[in-house]
Design a protein around this motif. Structure first.
Motif, PDB file in Angstrom:
ATOM      1  N   LEU A  78       0.825  -1.209   0.000  1.00  0.00           N
ATOM      2  CA  LEU A  78       0.000   0.000   0.000  1.00  0.00           C
ATOM      3  C   LEU A  78       0.860   1.260   0.000  1.00  0.00           C
ATOM      4  O   LEU A  78       1.910   1.299   0.634  1.00  0.00           O
ATOM      5  N   GLN A  79       0.399   2.277  -0.686  1.00  0.00           N
ATOM      6  CA  GLN A  79       1.067   3.573  -0.696  1.00  0.00           C
ATOM      7  C   GLN A  79       0.462   4.439   0.410  1.00  0.00           C
ATOM      8  O   GLN A  79      -0.755   4.502   0.547  1.00  0.00           O
ATOM      9  N   PRO A  80       1.293   5.107   1.196  1.00  0.00           N
ATOM     10  CA  PRO A  80       0.735   5.955   2.250  1.00  0.00           C
ATOM     11  C   PRO A  80       0.104   7.216   1.670  1.00  0.00           C
ATOM     12  O   PRO A  80       0.534   7.720   0.636  1.00  0.00           O
ATOM     13  N   HIS A  81      -0.936   7.678   2.327  1.00  0.00           N
ATOM     14  CA  HIS A  81      -1.610   8.917   1.980  1.00  0.00           C
ATOM     15  C   HIS A  81      -1.656   9.773   3.234  1.00  0.00           C
ATOM     16  O   HIS A  81      -1.402   9.277   4.343  1.00  0.00           O
ATOM     17  N   ARG A 139      -2.449  11.204   6.515  1.00  0.00           N
ATOM     18  CA  ARG A 139      -3.076  10.668   7.726  1.00  0.00           C
ATOM     19  C   ARG A 139      -3.008   9.138   7.830  1.00  0.00           C
ATOM     20  O   ARG A 139      -3.561   8.556   8.763  1.00  0.00           O
ATOM     21  N   SER A 140      -2.320   8.463   6.893  1.00  0.00           N
ATOM     22  CA  SER A 140      -2.127   7.014   7.037  1.00  0.00           C
ATOM     23  C   SER A 140      -1.289   6.736   8.280  1.00  0.00           C
ATOM     24  O   SER A 140      -0.428   7.523   8.659  1.00  0.00           O
ATOM     25  N   VAL A 141      -1.535   5.592   8.903  1.00  0.00           N
ATOM     26  CA  VAL A 141      -0.636   5.098   9.949  1.00  0.00           C
ATOM     27  C   VAL A 141       0.344   4.179   9.243  1.00  0.00           C
ATOM     28  O   VAL A 141      -0.064   3.282   8.496  1.00  0.00           O
ATOM     29  N   VAL A 142       1.641   4.435   9.429  1.00  0.00           N
ATOM     30  CA  VAL A 142       2.668   3.705   8.694  1.00  0.00           C
ATOM     31  C   VAL A 142       3.704   3.114   9.640  1.00  0.00           C
ATOM     32  O   VAL A 142       3.848   3.553  10.781  1.00  0.00           O
ATOM     33  N   VAL A 143       4.416   2.137   9.113  1.00  0.00           N
ATOM     34  CA  VAL A 143       5.633   1.653   9.747  1.00  0.00           C
ATOM     35  C   VAL A 143       6.770   2.268   8.959  1.00  0.00           C
ATOM     36  O   VAL A 143       6.807   2.173   7.732  1.00  0.00           O
ATOM     37  N   ALA A 144       7.673   2.925   9.667  1.00  0.00           N
ATOM     38  CA  ALA A 144       8.790   3.597   9.018  1.00  0.00           C
ATOM     39  C   ALA A 144      10.107   3.034   9.545  1.00  0.00           C
ATOM     40  O   ALA A 144      10.239   2.758  10.739  1.00  0.00           O
ATOM     41  N   ASP A 145      11.039   2.873   8.629  1.00  0.00           N
ATOM     42  CA  ASP A 145      12.409   2.523   8.988  1.00  0.00           C
ATOM     43  C   ASP A 145      13.148   3.853   9.111  1.00  0.00           C
ATOM     44  O   ASP A 145      13.365   4.551   8.122  1.00  0.00           O
ATOM     45  N   VAL A 151       1.035  14.930   5.214  1.00  0.00           N
ATOM     46  CA  VAL A 151       1.562  15.751   4.127  1.00  0.00           C
ATOM     47  C   VAL A 151       0.928  17.127   4.279  1.00  0.00           C
ATOM     48  O   VAL A 151      -0.287  17.280   4.159  1.00  0.00           O
ATOM     49  N   GLU A 152       1.766  18.108   4.603  1.00  0.00           N
ATOM     50  CA  GLU A 152       1.296  19.472   4.816  1.00  0.00           C
ATOM     51  C   GLU A 152       2.150  20.414   3.982  1.00  0.00           C
ATOM     52  O   GLU A 152       3.377  20.405   4.099  1.00  0.00           O
ATOM     53  N   ASP A 153       1.495  21.200   3.143  1.00  0.00           N
ATOM     54  CA  ASP A 153       2.194  22.144   2.257  1.00  0.00           C
ATOM     55  C   ASP A 153       3.261  21.437   1.430  1.00  0.00           C
ATOM     56  O   ASP A 153       4.355  21.956   1.230  1.00  0.00           O
ATOM     57  N   GLY A 154       2.952  20.219   0.978  1.00  0.00           N
ATOM     58  CA  GLY A 154       3.860  19.465   0.136  1.00  0.00           C
ATOM     59  C   GLY A 154       5.021  18.815   0.871  1.00  0.00           C
ATOM     60  O   GLY A 154       5.895  18.221   0.249  1.00  0.00           O
ATOM     61  N   VAL A 155       5.052  18.912   2.190  1.00  0.00           N
ATOM     62  CA  VAL A 155       6.138  18.332   2.975  1.00  0.00           C
ATOM     63  C   VAL A 155       5.595  17.134   3.754  1.00  0.00           C
ATOM     64  O   VAL A 155       4.609  17.256   4.487  1.00  0.00           O
ATOM     65  N   ALA A 156       6.238  15.996   3.571  1.00  0.00           N
ATOM     66  CA  ALA A 156       5.849  14.791   4.306  1.00  0.00           C
ATOM     67  C   ALA A 156       6.447  14.845   5.704  1.00  0.00           C
ATOM     68  O   ALA A 156       7.611  15.215   5.882  1.00  0.00           O
ATOM     69  N   ARG A 157       5.635  14.501   6.671  1.00  0.00           N
ATOM     70  CA  ARG A 157       6.084  14.476   8.060  1.00  0.00           C
ATOM     71  C   ARG A 157       5.616  13.170   8.699  1.00  0.00           C
ATOM     72  O   ARG A 157       4.613  12.597   8.295  1.00  0.00           O
ATOM     73  N   VAL A 214      15.122   7.627   5.958  1.00  0.00           N
ATOM     74  CA  VAL A 214      13.755   7.218   6.275  1.00  0.00           C
ATOM     75  C   VAL A 214      13.182   6.474   5.084  1.00  0.00           C
ATOM     76  O   VAL A 214      13.287   6.911   3.951  1.00  0.00           O
ATOM     77  N   GLU A 215      12.573   5.324   5.371  1.00  0.00           N
ATOM     78  CA  GLU A 215      11.842   4.582   4.345  1.00  0.00           C
ATOM     79  C   GLU A 215      10.492   4.197   4.943  1.00  0.00           C
ATOM     80  O   GLU A 215      10.423   3.677   6.055  1.00  0.00           O
ATOM     81  N   ILE A 216       9.427   4.522   4.224  1.00  0.00           N
ATOM     82  CA  ILE A 216       8.111   4.068   4.655  1.00  0.00           C
ATOM     83  C   ILE A 216       8.040   2.588   4.308  1.00  0.00           C
ATOM     84  O   ILE A 216       8.081   2.208   3.148  1.00  0.00           O
TER      85      ILE A 216
END
Length: 150
Positions: free
Chosen positions: A81-84, A86-92, A104-110, A129-131
């Motif tokens: 799945l691709q994150p969108h 407000r997705s809950v993700v596992v991140a490395d 994603v706020e103002d084009g910046v992923a956080r 960082v890798e989602i």
């Protein structure tokens, strides 16, 4: 009260075995993860439509409580799945696995904790960082798990 016994598998069942990762997924600041599996849990295919890309992780910590994810829950994570927003993700994060809210706020992923007392940080601010995957659902245990996981 009558006890009804149900067979483990119904004829023609479409269950899939989903591996349980051998280390807890940190719901807080990242902690080291081991690259081994601890076992598997059988789930109906409709809960895990892409079994080769699906893994279960034990959750440790309380930083995702506003998302309804608590210490000792079991998260089902789908790597396809691709994150969108407000997705809950596992991140490395620098080689350490952690569960976060993807914003994603103002084009910046956080990545964010779902706990207002903890800070946001820009993905670009973190060295590597890798989602890793997107959380499909969690399982909360309301009784002792009797050694099933962890």
């Amino acid at each position: 009260m009558a006890v009804v016994q149900v067979e483990d598998r119904l004829p023609g069942s479409r269950e899939v075995r989903i591996p349980i990762m051998g280390h807890c997924l940190c719901a807080g600041f990242p902690s080291p993860a081991d690259d081994f599996l601890e076992g598997a849990l059988e789930l109906p295919r409709w809960l895990a439509p892409n079994p080769p890309a699906t893994f279960l992780w034990n959750i440790a910590g309380h930083s995702m409580r506003a998302a309804g994810i608590f210490d000792r829950d079991l998260a089902c994570v789908d790597r396809s799945l691709q994150p969108h927003h407000r997705s809950v993700v596992v991140a490395d994060i620098d080689g350490q696995m952690s569960i976060k809210r993807y914003l994603v706020e103002d084009g910046v992923a956080r990545l964010a904790f779902d706990n207002p007392d903890l800070p946001l940080f820009a993905v670009d601010d973190v060295a590597n960082v890798e989602i890793w995957g997107v959380v499909r659902f969690t399982i909360r245990w309301h009784v002792a798990r009797a050694g099933l996981v962890r």
